[in-house]
Design an enzyme around this catalytic site. Structure first.
Site, PDB file in Angstrom:
ATOM      1  N   LYS A  88      39.207  37.146  49.716  1.00 55.88           N
ATOM      2  CA  LYS A  88      38.264  38.214  49.364  1.00 55.88           C
ATOM      3  C   LYS A  88      37.540  38.786  50.581  1.00 55.88           C
ATOM      4  O   LYS A  88      37.093  39.933  50.539  1.00 55.88           O
ATOM      5  CB  LYS A  88      37.237  37.690  48.351  1.00 55.88           C
ATOM      6  CG  LYS A  88      37.883  37.442  47.018  1.00 55.88           C
ATOM      7  CD  LYS A  88      36.911  37.324  45.893  1.00 55.88           C
ATOM      8  CE  LYS A  88      37.681  37.294  44.588  1.00 55.88           C
ATOM      9  NZ  LYS A  88      36.904  36.902  43.455  1.00 55.88           N
ATOM     10  N   LYS A 124      42.942  43.336  38.988  1.00 55.83           N
ATOM     11  CA  LYS A 124      42.438  44.699  38.925  1.00 55.83           C
ATOM     12  C   LYS A 124      42.274  45.301  40.323  1.00 55.83           C
ATOM     13  O   LYS A 124      42.214  46.513  40.486  1.00 55.83           O
ATOM     14  CB  LYS A 124      41.095  44.677  38.167  1.00 55.83           C
ATOM     15  CG  LYS A 124      40.393  45.982  38.004  1.00 55.83           C
ATOM     16  CD  LYS A 124      41.077  46.884  36.989  1.00 55.83           C
ATOM     17  CE  LYS A 124      40.682  48.347  37.116  1.00 55.83           C
ATOM     18  NZ  LYS A 124      39.277  48.627  37.017  1.00 55.83           N
ATOM     19  N   LYS A 146      49.276  37.777  42.288  1.00 57.18           N
ATOM     20  CA  LYS A 146      48.584  37.538  41.022  1.00 57.18           C
ATOM     21  C   LYS A 146      48.199  38.874  40.377  1.00 57.18           C
ATOM     22  O   LYS A 146      47.807  39.801  41.101  1.00 57.18           O
ATOM     23  CB  LYS A 146      47.318  36.731  41.339  1.00 57.18           C
ATOM     24  CG  LYS A 146      46.601  36.201  40.145  1.00 57.18           C
ATOM     25  CD  LYS A 146      45.334  35.476  40.554  1.00 57.18           C
ATOM     26  CE  LYS A 146      44.225  36.452  40.896  1.00 57.18           C
ATOM     27  NZ  LYS A 146      42.874  35.886  40.899  1.00 57.18           N
TER      28      LYS A 146
HETATM   29  P1  TYM Z   1      37.567  35.286  37.375  1.00 58.60           P
HETATM   30  O1  TYM Z   1      36.517  36.098  36.741  1.00 58.60           O
HETATM   31  O2  TYM Z   1      38.206  35.789  38.615  1.00 58.60           O
HETATM   32  O3  TYM Z   1      38.710  34.997  36.324  1.00 58.60           O
HETATM   33  C1  TYM Z   1      38.394  34.505  35.034  1.00 58.60           C
HETATM   34  C2  TYM Z   1      39.435  33.509  34.581  1.00 58.60           C
HETATM   35  O4  TYM Z   1      40.696  34.157  34.439  1.00 58.60           O
HETATM   36  C3  TYM Z   1      41.679  33.473  35.184  1.00 58.60           C
HETATM   37  N1  TYM Z   1      42.611  34.470  35.727  1.00 58.60           N
HETATM   38  C4  TYM Z   1      43.933  34.407  35.571  1.00 58.60           C
HETATM   39  N2  TYM Z   1      44.706  33.530  34.913  1.00 58.60           N
HETATM   40  C5  TYM Z   1      46.045  33.753  34.921  1.00 58.60           C
HETATM   41  N3  TYM Z   1      46.620  34.803  35.556  1.00 58.60           N
HETATM   42  C6  TYM Z   1      45.879  35.717  36.232  1.00 58.60           C
HETATM   43  N4  TYM Z   1      46.456  36.729  36.835  1.00 58.60           N
HETATM   44  C7  TYM Z   1      44.458  35.536  36.248  1.00 58.60           C
HETATM   45  N5  TYM Z   1      43.430  36.241  36.784  1.00 58.60           N
HETATM   46  C8  TYM Z   1      42.308  35.577  36.448  1.00 58.60           C
HETATM   47  C9  TYM Z   1      40.912  32.762  36.295  1.00 58.60           C
HETATM   48  O5  TYM Z   1      41.632  31.658  36.779  1.00 58.60           O
HETATM   49  C10 TYM Z   1      39.655  32.354  35.576  1.00 58.60           C
HETATM   50  O6  TYM Z   1      39.828  31.156  34.858  1.00 58.60           O
HETATM   51  N6  TYM Z   1      34.867  31.802  39.682  1.00 58.60           N
HETATM   52  C11 TYM Z   1      35.371  32.223  38.376  1.00 58.60           C
HETATM   53  C12 TYM Z   1      34.275  32.493  37.371  1.00 58.60           C
HETATM   54  C13 TYM Z   1      33.361  31.342  37.192  1.00 58.60           C
HETATM   55  C14 TYM Z   1      33.660  30.163  36.453  1.00 58.60           C
HETATM   56  C15 TYM Z   1      32.502  29.362  36.566  1.00 58.60           C
HETATM   57  C16 TYM Z   1      34.767  29.759  35.740  1.00 58.60           C
HETATM   58  C17 TYM Z   1      32.118  31.212  37.701  1.00 58.60           C
HETATM   59  N7  TYM Z   1      31.572  30.012  37.338  1.00 58.60           N
HETATM   60  C18 TYM Z   1      32.448  28.083  35.968  1.00 58.60           C
HETATM   61  C19 TYM Z   1      34.713  28.488  35.138  1.00 58.60           C
HETATM   62  C20 TYM Z   1      33.547  27.675  35.252  1.00 58.60           C
HETATM   63  C21 TYM Z   1      36.146  33.527  38.579  1.00 58.60           C
HETATM   64  O7  TYM Z   1      35.908  34.242  39.501  1.00 58.60           O
HETATM   65  O8  TYM Z   1      37.038  33.808  37.606  1.00 58.60           O
END
Ligand code: TYM
Length: 328
Positions: free
Chosen positions: A111, A195, A192
């Site tokens: 990032k 967006k 992956k």
């Molecule tokens: P974030 O918002 O980037 O993504 C949310 C969840 O979706 C999953 N994900 C995917 N899974 C499969 N294929 C993809 N292409 C794909 N894109 C996204 C991510 O693995 C995630 O599970 N840091 C986290 C948010 C967060 C969080 C937490 C999650 C903050 N605190 C505590 C769990 C527990 C994040 O940025 O996810």
């Protein structure tokens, strides 16, 4: 009862990757665990967010939780910024995490790469994520593949804290689905689905219309073999489409392979669009009903109250363990 906590950042429109890796799992596990599903808005602002968009997206993510089938009577649905214990525990976790550990996080590198004015919060982000999880004494955290490294760090911090200050936190386990934990871009199966990809045809949003979904899937890259076969090593693009099919039907990849045996990609792609649309259309309808409603406000307020009760309890325990003066 065992507990889960998880969330999806309101930093971009939700795509079917987040649905496969996270949201569809939340819906599935809500009955087996005591569940907390939050909208990590404090995480979103580690990168600049337009305030009006952040506001709208935060509501939208919460509305998608409900529209996808999370029952707010059973699970707490809330906004991270409404439970101040997250920011407080985030600080405590920053005092535990090592600079070198943060420096090894691949998501930060991805990032921050090539960007100017990267916030320090983007760097310390995993400490806040650990706080999110540990505050609820979560036993399990359903996430996609890309969050596993953050989960490992969360466990390390919990162990470090417990051994320094006494048993305080539960060590959480990630739960990643066998199918759908890593949905790839429709234009390039080595990336992956995200967006942030400038090619609009590379992802399907939860809000996409049937026409757009059909168009994007018809343009999805495949290969020249012409056989619907699940084989990541040799056929990553087609395997990705099979996984998407599996996520949206709950069928095994074997069943899907057999159904399309001996057929080319045309029919497969059309029917893939059908199954995606069949799932998303009712969700979109429920989403539209709820996103601007006062019902959503009530759910989020009640969710925050329930969450705060659990979180404050752990924050107090951790603060006492560290030696802060606490009054009743
Ligand atoms: P974030 O918002 O980037 O993504 C949310 C969840 O979706 C999953 N994900 C995917 N899974 C499969 N294929 C993809 N292409 C794909 N894109 C996204 C991510 O693995 C995630 O599970 N840091 C986290 C948010 C967060 C969080 C937490 C999650 C903050 N605190 C505590 C769990 C527990 C994040 O940025 O996810």
């Amino acid at each position: 009862m065992q507990r889960i906590l998880s969330g999806i950042k309101p930093s971009g429109d939700l795509n079917i990757g987040g649905y496969g890796g996270a949201l569809s799992q939340f819906v599935k596990y809500q009955h087996e665990y005591e569940s907390f599903f939050f909208v990590p808005d404090l995480h979103a602002v580690t990168v600049y967010q337009d305030p009006a968009e952040l506001h709208q997206r935060s509501r939208e993510i919460a509305a998608y939780y409900i529209a996808a089938g999370i029952d707010p009577q059973k699970s707490a649905i809330f906004l991270q910024s409404q439970v101040s214990a997250h920011a407080q525990m985030g600080w405590l976790m920053e005092t535990q995490v090592h600079f070198g550990e943060l420096n090894r996080m691949t998501q930060f590198k991805e990032k921050a790469e090539g960007k100017e004015g990267v916030s320090s919060a983007l760097f310390t982000y995993p400490a806040l994520m650990a706080a999110d999880i540990l505050l609820y004494q979560a036993t399990h955290v359903p996430v996609g593949d890309d969050q596993k490294q953050h989960l490992e760090m969360t466990r390390d911090l919990a162990e470090r804290f417990n051994s320094r200050y006494g048993q305080t936190f539960t060590l959480p386990e990630p739960i990643t689905p066998e199918i759908g934990s890593r949905i790839m871009s429709l234009d390039d199966p080595s990336r992956k689905m995200s967006k942030s990809n400038p090619n609009l045809n590379s992802y399907i949003l939860l809000q996409d219309s049937p026409e757009i979904i059909r168009k994007k899937l018809s343009r999805a890259v495949t290969d020249s073999e012409g056989m619907v076969r699940y084989d990541w090593e040799h056929k990553p693009a087609v395997s990705n489409l099979i996984e998407i099919y599996a996520v949206f039907t709950d069928e095994s990849t074997d069943v899907i392979e057999q159904r399309y045996a001996g057929q080319g990609y045309g029919m497969f792609k059309q029917e893939l669009a059908d199954v995606v649309i069949a799932k998303l259309e009712p969700m979109q309808q429920r989403f539209r009903e709820i996103v601007g409603s006062s019902e959503l406000d009530i759910i989020l307020r009640q969710g925050a109250e329930k969450a705060a009760a659990a979180a404050n309890n752990t924050l107090r325990k951790a603060s006492e363990a560290m030696g802060f003066v606490m009054f009743e």
